[in-house]
Design a protein around this motif. Structure first.
Motif: not given
Ligand code: PLP
Length: 426
Positions: A292-299
């Motif tokens: 959950g520490g990396l990423g993003g909605t559109y990633a």
């Protein structure tokens, strides 16, 4: 119908000036290396959307793959309900990234986000905070990446404060008299004067400085930085956002350097214009961040992933690394001829299809940013799209699509020659 000028006037009213506009031309259509504006003027594109359309504009295979994906779904969020292309692209990139170590990937949306996340990963892995970057480097426009960027105007001016614990060392630059030793001694000075090496999480460098002026890192420099990182447990990050995806004649420019970085950032050419970026690196480093520490909605958008898979196939099947080298040779030969007539060309640098022309006064050696601006503005009239770069704004960079037809490339180079001759004669 709107004219370019109408739209440009409107743009000035509604778009903040901070979002620069190099050319007052508004695109209607683009195919491979040709762009048409809304007045049906035609341009040869030596910018490729800033090294994004390495596979040319509107490559039919990318268009088809994205249309097919759109017919299925456009977004679910890869962190909620992922899809096969997300895993397949990661599988391919982890196999293709240089070096033998086991690798993992994470997808983001923009180049700056990839850099931000590479720093997050390096900090989580080392449990340290310091980062060393290079003067003249460009890493993006978010707060961390502005801090890492080594050029004040226009990228940092007025935007501070930047995150602390970022230090800059000179990037080796033979043309401007900065040796590999100068650069490494400066890092040593940082270790004595500013931050002890065991508090440095990462050193980030571009294998070829992009925005800074297309200066290439010598292999010996990269190897000595690699050794330094190994000695002190520092994560080495290669920012391949501008150099990646066959642009320099290798899939990644790091392949010229004889090192394996711990992390690589990728964006731009990764998906032929669809917004997706990645950090790819050694699995043990990549796994440092908590779920959950990396990423993003559109990633890792599905449109970007299918486009990225297609880009990799096109690079291989259309031999775009080979084509980048051919482009470099054709352009170098032409620039050698042009140089005999234009003495304000101080230097030409070529690595595959990443080509720079640096203008300086032949007597004093002083940079000539005004000449560079004139060349850019005359290019539009001549039907050519060019970009500038460089710490002093005195470099023209040529980044044609790697799929450009040889006749179109030659036609563009003839236009460039006429523009340069016109500039020095007027
Ligand atoms: C080397 C490098 N890093 C990072 C970036 C930032 O990428 P983006 O504009 O997609 O955020 C760029 C963009 O030009 C770049 O050239």
């Amino acid at each position: 119908m709107n004219s370019n000028q109408d739209l440009h006037n409107k743009r000035q009213q509604v778009i903040a000036q901070g979002m620069g506009a190099l050319y007052p031309l508004y695109v209607k259509k683009a195919e491979n290396a040709i762009v048409w504006d809304i007045e049906d003027n035609q341009y040869i594109d030596f910018a490729a959307g800033i090294a994004v359309n390495n596979t040319g504009h509107s490559h039919p295979r990318i268009t088809e793959a994205v249309k097919a994906q759109l017919d299925q779904f456009s977004h679910t969020c890869a962190m909620v309900t992922p899809y096969s292309s997300f895993v397949e692209l990661a599988e391919k990139l982890t196999q293709l990234a240089p070096g033998d170590s086991e690798k993992k990937a994470v997808f983001l949306t923009t180049g700056a986000e990839a850099v931000e996340n590479a720093i997050k990963i390096a900090r989580a892995h080392t449990k340290r905070s310091g980062v060393i970057a290079f003067k003249g480097g460009f890493h993006g426009r978010t707060n961390m990446t502005m801090g890492l960027t080594g050029k004040v105007a226009p990228y940092k001016a007025g935007f501070g404060p930047f995150p602390n614990e970022i230090y800059h060392a000179p990037y080796p630059n033979a043309y401007h008299g900065i040796s590999i030793d100068d650069s490494l001694n400066a890092i040593d000075d940082l270790f004595s004067c500013d931050i002890e090496p065991n508090r440095v999480a990462a050193i980030i460098f571009e294998p070829v400085q992009g925005e800074g002026g297309f200066y290439q890192a010598p292999p010996e420099f990269a190897q000595r930085v690699r050794e330094l990182c190994d000695q002190h447990g520092i994560v080495l990050i290669a920012d391949e956002i501008q150099t990646g995806f066959a642009r320099t004649g290798k899939l990644f420019a790091t392949e010229y350097l004889g090192i394996e970085p711990d992390l690589m950032t990728m964006a731009k050419g990764i998906a032929g214009g669809f917004p997706i970026s990645a950090v790819v690196g050694k699995a043990n480093v990549m796994d440092a961040a908590l779920p959950g520490g990396l990423g993003g909605t559109y990633a890792g958008s599905p449109l970007g992933c299918v486009a990225g898979l297609e880009v990799l196939k096109i690079i291989e099947e259309e031999q775009l690394c080979r084509k980048a080298l051919d482009i470099g040779e054709i352009v170098s030969a032409k620039l050698d001829t042009i140089r005999t007539k234009v003495d304000s060309i101080g230097d030409v640098r070529t690595l595959g299809a990443m080509i720079a022309i640096e203008f300086s006064d032949p007597m004093s050696g002083k940079p000539l940013p005004e000449l560079t601006k004139t060349v850019i503005s005359k290019a539009q009239e001549a039907g050519l799209i060019l970009l500038s770069c460089g710490m002093k704004g005195n470099v023209i960079r040529l980044l044609p699509p790697l799929t450009i037809e040889t006749e179109v490339l030659n036609e563009g180079l003839n236009k460039l020659e006429s523009i340069l001759l016109d500039c020095i004669n007027s």
